[in-house]
Design an enzyme around this catalytic site. Sequence first.
Site, short mmCIF file in Angstrom:
data_model
loop_
_atom_site.label_atom_id
_atom_site.label_comp_id
_atom_site.label_asym_id
_atom_site.label_seq_id
_atom_site.Cartn_x
_atom_site.Cartn_y
_atom_site.Cartn_z
N GLY A 47 -19.50 7.87 6.49
CA GLY A 47 -18.72 8.03 5.16
C GLY A 47 -19.42 7.54 4.15
O GLY A 47 -19.26 7.07 2.75
N LYS A 100 0.96 -1.21 -0.09
CA LYS A 100 0.05 0.20 -0.05
C LYS A 100 0.76 1.15 -0.03
O LYS A 100 1.78 1.23 0.30
CB LYS A 100 -0.95 -0.19 1.34
CG LYS A 100 -2.03 0.74 0.99
CD LYS A 100 -3.28 0.01 0.74
CE LYS A 100 -4.53 0.97 0.73
NZ LYS A 100 -5.79 0.33 0.60
N VAL A 156 -17.23 4.07 -1.95
CA VAL A 156 -18.08 3.03 -1.57
C VAL A 156 -19.39 3.17 -0.74
O VAL A 156 -20.40 2.50 -1.07
CB VAL A 156 -17.07 2.32 -0.68
CG1 VAL A 156 -17.72 0.69 -0.39
CG2 VAL A 156 -15.77 1.84 -1.40
N GLY A 196 -19.18 8.80 0.28
CA GLY A 196 -17.79 8.47 -0.29
C GLY A 196 -18.36 7.50 -1.41
O GLY A 196 -19.32 7.11 -1.68
P1 NAD Z 1 -13.87 8.11 -0.08
O1 NAD Z 1 -12.75 9.06 0.11
O2 NAD Z 1 -14.56 8.13 -1.60
O3 NAD Z 1 -14.87 8.05 0.71
C1 NAD Z 1 -14.59 8.21 2.26
C2 NAD Z 1 -15.92 9.34 2.82
O4 NAD Z 1 -15.46 9.41 4.09
C3 NAD Z 1 -16.01 10.60 1.91
O5 NAD Z 1 -17.02 10.90 1.44
C4 NAD Z 1 -15.42 11.64 3.18
O6 NAD Z 1 -16.14 12.77 3.21
C5 NAD Z 1 -16.06 11.06 4.39
N1 NAD Z 1 -15.25 11.11 5.48
C6 NAD Z 1 -13.99 11.60 5.96
N2 NAD Z 1 -13.69 11.84 6.90
C7 NAD Z 1 -15.22 11.63 7.66
C8 NAD Z 1 -15.78 11.73 9.08
N3 NAD Z 1 -14.69 12.01 9.92
N4 NAD Z 1 -16.82 11.12 9.58
C9 NAD Z 1 -17.79 10.86 8.31
N5 NAD Z 1 -17.16 10.79 7.06
C10 NAD Z 1 -15.73 11.08 6.61
O7 NAD Z 1 -13.18 6.52 -0.08
P2 NAD Z 1 -13.83 5.10 -0.55
O8 NAD Z 1 -13.05 4.84 -1.58
O9 NAD Z 1 -15.31 5.26 -0.63
O10 NAD Z 1 -13.25 4.27 0.88
C11 NAD Z 1 -13.87 4.24 1.95
C12 NAD Z 1 -13.18 3.49 2.86
O11 NAD Z 1 -13.10 2.22 2.21
C13 NAD Z 1 -11.63 3.79 3.22
O12 NAD Z 1 -11.25 3.47 4.54
C14 NAD Z 1 -11.07 2.79 2.37
O13 NAD Z 1 -9.66 2.48 2.54
C15 NAD Z 1 -12.10 1.72 2.30
N6 NAD Z 1 -11.76 0.73 1.04
C16 NAD Z 1 -12.12 1.24 -0.10
C17 NAD Z 1 -12.22 0.27 -1.30
C18 NAD Z 1 -12.61 0.94 -2.76
O14 NAD Z 1 -13.02 0.10 -3.24
N7 NAD Z 1 -12.61 2.21 -2.96
C19 NAD Z 1 -11.78 -0.78 -1.34
C20 NAD Z 1 -11.37 -1.40 -0.08
C21 NAD Z 1 -11.23 -0.56 1.28
#
Ligand code: NAD
Length: 357
Positions: free
Chosen positions: A180, A80, A185, A183
């Site tokens: 979140g 990572k 996901v 976001g």
């Molecule tokens: P993203 O950045 O699109 O979404 C994260 C969301 O969390 C954002 O909308 C952000 O505004 C919000 N956020 C940030 N701080 C916050 C808080 N304190 N309280 C509430 N909301 C808050 O990221 P993502 O790609 O959707 O990933 C989300 C999580 O899932 C991460 O931990 C990531 O590592 C994990 N993940 C993502 C994927 C993927 O395919 N994108 C795969 C595996 C794991």
Amino acid sequence: MSVFEHPSFDNHEKILFATDEATGLKAIIGVHSTASGPACGGCRMWSYPNSEAALTDALRLSQGMSYKNIMADLPIGGGKSVIMKPDGAFDRQALFEAFGRAVESLNGEYTTAEDVGVSPDDMMAVRRSTEHVVGLPEGKAASGDPSPVTADGVFRGIKVCAERGLGSRDLSGVKIAIQGAAGHVGSYLCGHLSRAGAELFITDINQDGLNRLKDEYGATIVGLDEIYDQDVEIFAPCALGAVINPDTIDRIKAKIIAGAANNQLATREMGAEVQKRGKLYAPDYVLNAGGIINVMGEISGDFNPEWVKGKLDGLEVTLAEILDQSESEGRPSNIIADEIARQRIEEKRAKKVAEVA
Ligand code: NAD
């Protein structure tokens, strides 16, 4: 700043500290294990307060990728990377091109993709410097944004949890808090859950995104801190890590904790605290493997949606086995998952060493 003595250091094979003065790049690439194959895992860009915090993230996230990839039975190891987001204005394309050069210097031992704060377009900039990048929006076997598939896997896993924790896979009328939610996901997950009839309670720092979800799914918006106090059956952390900690554990009323965020438990010991309180925890790296499964289709150069679907079926089976073992042995689900992952990595490592000898 200690590295080998760092509490999250787990005999990572390589840690690359990469800087580029011209673009302001400050990145750390953690290659935790290549026992199963070249390391693969996303790149996160975040405003870290200092390099210690960035290192902690890189160490924990890359170890998590080894566990995630082996539990999904993928022929890749765990790695990572994190980029410390520069203060003020910066040239995003140039920054990601510089990051690509750092990835390239590892000669294929690490392949990157997008994670929090990074988009498929950023990966196109990385692609100008290295071939070792996936999650691209275009090109041969491009798999695009992995988030919808991650959300699909999380949704399937939530149903596996509901079957055990609530007595049925049917989510109609089930109250679910999503942190979140706006976001990548989180928003796809909200769609799945809403279509399954669940009642959604959502929070995010992105107010516009929340308003869209409210309009689309009739979700109830709650405050950033209030999310922990919701009277819900399921809590789905889909923002950042360490949200299950001594300050939040007794506020969470949900019987099930199952979400997409990596490293949800602030420490491994929190798994036992969750279990003590009669709650069911879906180990994050098992539940959120959909994205890397999707990306794997691209790494193999032959993207096949049917293969992805089969792997998501496997994710459900693996999660069910872990939860059932946790219940029958009365031990935390995160510890069971870690044990299985470590054993499988060790077997792969021993096999690799034997083949070289
Ligand atoms: P993203 O950045 O699109 O979404 C994260 C969301 O969390 C954002 O909308 C952000 O505004 C919000 N956020 C940030 N701080 C916050 C808080 N304190 N309280 C509430 N909301 C808050 O990221 P993502 O790609 O959707 O990933 C989300 C999580 O899932 C991460 O931990 C990531 O590592 C994990 N993940 C993502 C994927 C993927 O395919 N994108 C795969 C595996 C794991």
